[in-house]
Design an enzyme around this catalytic site. Sequence first.
Site, PDB file in Angstrom:
ATOM      1  N   GLU A 105       0.825  -1.205   0.000  1.00 50.25           N
ATOM      2  CA  GLU A 105       0.000   0.000   0.000  1.00 50.25           C
ATOM      3  C   GLU A 105       0.860   1.257   0.000  1.00 50.25           C
ATOM      4  OE1 GLU A 105      -2.354  -0.738   3.483  1.00 50.25           O
ATOM      5  OE2 GLU A 105      -3.801  -1.951   2.383  1.00 50.25           O
ATOM      6  N   CYS A 133      -0.510   6.177  10.374  1.00 51.78           N
ATOM      7  CA  CYS A 133       0.694   5.496  10.844  1.00 51.78           C
ATOM      8  C   CYS A 133       0.371   4.172  11.540  1.00 51.78           C
ATOM      9  CB  CYS A 133       1.405   6.426  11.814  1.00 51.78           C
ATOM     10  SG  CYS A 133       2.957   5.787  12.357  1.00 51.78           S
TER      11      CYS A 133
END
Length: 422
Positions: A120, A407
């Site tokens: 990704e 994150c």
Amino acid sequence: MSTRPLYYFLGKCQKVRQEAPQAGEILIHYITMKQSILNPNNLQTFAKEHKLQPFRVKQIIQEIYDNQNIRFEDMTTLSKDLRQQLDENFEILSIIPETILESEDNIKIGFKTHDNFTIEAVILFHRSKHEKESIKSKVHKVESQNKGPDDLTTLGPDRPLNRITLCVSSQIGCPVNCVFCVTGKLGIKRDLTRNEIISQLLFANNFIKTKFGKKDDQTLRAVRNVVFMGMGEPLINYQNVKKSIEIMIAQAGGFSLGKRHITISTAGIIPGIEQLIKDDIPVKLAISLHAPNQKLREELMPIAKVYTLDKLMKTIDDYVKVSDNRIFYEYIMIKNKTDKPELATQLADLLHGRLAHVNLIPYNMNPAIKLEESDERTIRAFKDILEKKGITVTIRDSLGRDLKSACGQLGYEKIANRHCEE
Ligand code: SF4
């Protein structure tokens, strides 16, 4: 050549469906076994065989990097015959764009590798507060006209952007296994190649071009900052990351990015930092610190047993000496774990006198990991302690939280699904 559509998988159970993104875009793609045009040798051999003049080769390279094209048919500065020949012989992207998930501030792209793994990358759009305000008023206006929610979520050229950042992956999964990170739960499959890293950027630039068109001055919008903060530990895949950076900063046959617009985020792989010093690669360095003492760091990041905090800080000092770069310290805010006031004091003491900036990252919760995010008041209090001791601090805007692209969340669906089925 065969074509087959691939579909975004949202998960089977209700628990996952509530958490997972609600919309996916299906892309038709092509699986090819052609050679990569990103390898200069391949293109040179082709040029020799087809008696192409050097300026033609230059044009092809410009079409890819400057004109942001990822299909030969779109390369209108080349003849139709040449486009066809190139298409028969080469692929441009080494990974296959498979899914795209969009929100107002970011776009998460899922790619399939040729050996059938998923990686990704995330495009992050940064706007000034003023622009955000103007978006809010625009949203209000559209709502009042009774238009559907789709009208509110699409970015457009009428909404100017400050800058565009691409968060790239450097490995399939990650071997470091930090306890708070979803990607770490995937384990490591393999390193990404240079071309697979570069392909993330090529696709992102093409996507941005298609979405926004040309600016008023007829130039194209493009990614201007790259952060190695996606899947993987970039300094474990040092050689391929280094080679990809060489292309990112190259003026001809590259993306012309400034060195200081590239950030490597590392969990603290000391030999990798030492190699950056030796190779004189003055990119920005972000250290995933996450704890101000050895004991807590070992608990959160097993890699700290190998690369201890003392040795890490000494190596970082060496890096600062030669690069004169401020170091960004990433510090995750986990409730009752990393967010205690005494830890803020320890962190300030650790960074005292060092060229440092701290990014406090609110932990992104997910069902596979039993940790909780700190509340806003605690995060602000932590920040205050650091600032009173002279440390500059930013609380990271959790861009991407809605798409599970923030994150530590890349690979979220895989892990969430696995967790759900257990
Ligand atoms: S935080 Fe970074 S280094 Fe740690 S497991 Fe996740 S991807 Fe790997």
